[in-house]
Design a protein around this motif. Sequence first.
Motif, mmCIF file in Angstrom:
data_model
loop_
_atom_site.group_PDB
_atom_site.id
_atom_site.type_symbol
_atom_site.label_atom_id
_atom_site.label_comp_id
_atom_site.label_asym_id
_atom_site.label_seq_id
_atom_site.Cartn_x
_atom_site.Cartn_y
_atom_site.Cartn_z
ATOM 1 N N VAL A 63 63.179 -24.688 29.707
ATOM 2 C CA VAL A 63 64.167 -25.513 29.021
ATOM 3 C C VAL A 63 64.308 -26.824 29.796
ATOM 4 C CG1 VAL A 63 66.610 -25.714 28.400
ATOM 5 C CG2 VAL A 63 65.413 -23.527 28.117
ATOM 6 N N ILE A 64 64.320 -27.934 29.074
ATOM 7 C CA ILE A 64 64.556 -29.241 29.695
ATOM 8 C C ILE A 64 65.902 -29.735 29.184
ATOM 9 C CG2 ILE A 64 63.754 -31.604 29.982
ATOM 10 C CD1 ILE A 64 60.905 -30.600 29.460
ATOM 11 N N PRO A 65 66.880 -29.881 30.075
ATOM 12 C CA PRO A 65 68.217 -30.274 29.634
ATOM 13 C C PRO A 65 68.325 -31.773 29.331
ATOM 14 C CG PRO A 65 68.190 -30.016 32.017
ATOM 15 C CD PRO A 65 66.821 -29.618 31.521
ATOM 16 N N THR A 66 69.314 -32.107 28.531
ATOM 17 C CA THR A 66 69.629 -33.508 28.254
ATOM 18 C C THR A 66 69.887 -34.237 29.568
ATOM 19 O OG1 THR A 66 70.615 -32.890 26.142
ATOM 20 C CG2 THR A 66 71.235 -35.041 27.049
ATOM 21 N N LYS A 68 67.608 -35.070 31.833
ATOM 22 C CA LYS A 68 66.570 -34.825 32.843
ATOM 23 C C LYS A 68 65.557 -35.958 32.821
ATOM 24 C CE LYS A 68 64.198 -32.114 35.678
ATOM 25 N NZ LYS A 68 64.648 -31.865 37.029
ATOM 26 N N HIS A 81 58.635 -32.817 32.871
ATOM 27 C CA HIS A 81 59.774 -32.968 33.774
ATOM 28 C C HIS A 81 59.379 -32.631 35.210
ATOM 29 C CE1 HIS A 81 59.782 -28.720 32.810
ATOM 30 N NE2 HIS A 81 60.530 -28.509 33.869
ATOM 31 N N ALA A 94 65.516 -37.183 29.036
ATOM 32 C CA ALA A 94 65.607 -36.332 27.854
ATOM 33 C C ALA A 94 66.858 -36.714 27.073
ATOM 34 C CB ALA A 94 65.639 -34.867 28.256
ATOM 35 N N GLU A 97 68.381 -31.614 24.574
ATOM 36 C CA GLU A 97 67.777 -30.448 25.210
ATOM 37 C C GLU A 97 66.530 -30.021 24.438
ATOM 38 O OE1 GLU A 97 69.056 -25.916 25.448
ATOM 39 O OE2 GLU A 97 70.232 -27.162 26.838
ATOM 40 N N SER A 98 65.524 -29.599 25.178
ATOM 41 C CA SER A 98 64.275 -29.125 24.586
ATOM 42 C C SER A 98 64.072 -27.682 25.045
ATOM 43 C CB SER A 98 63.115 -30.019 25.040
ATOM 44 O OG SER A 98 61.908 -29.628 24.437
ATOM 45 N N GLY A 99 63.986 -26.771 24.086
ATOM 46 C CA GLY A 99 63.912 -25.342 24.383
ATOM 47 C C GLY A 99 62.602 -24.896 24.999
ATOM 48 N N ASP A 100 62.600 -23.664 25.458
ATOM 49 C CA ASP A 100 61.472 -23.068 26.175
ATOM 50 C C ASP A 100 60.163 -23.097 25.381
ATOM 51 O OD1 ASP A 100 60.422 -21.542 28.447
ATOM 52 O OD2 ASP A 100 60.296 -19.881 27.021
#
Length: 111
Positions: A63-66, A68, A81, A94, A97-100
């Motif tokens: 997961v890449i959080p907002t 990042k 990331h 970011a 958020e971008s999921g797994d």
Amino acid sequence: MNATYIHDGDSLDFRPVIDYPAGAVVVLADGTIGITRRAIPANNLGALAMRGVFEVPRLAGGVIPTGKRLGWDEANQRATHDLALLGLVPLGIAAAESGDTATTIRVRLNH
């Protein structure tokens, strides 16, 4: 001489030596990134977006959080990331958020 205002800088003129499709991430001198909004044929004047939020490819996994910080992996044409990788160009942050399992991410260009 004092500075003279030209324009807001949201885009910059760009005359490529190769064809670029719409949505191409272009790495300029010193690692500055711009993105084509429209296709730009070789040797024709076009414009690169230098600000804004764009959806770009990324490698799934994690997961890449907002917020990042993201880099651009030019060799594989995707955002990452993992800023420890060599050869990355600073891309932005970011914007969502971008999921797994996601294969894209929204990025706000940083300059």
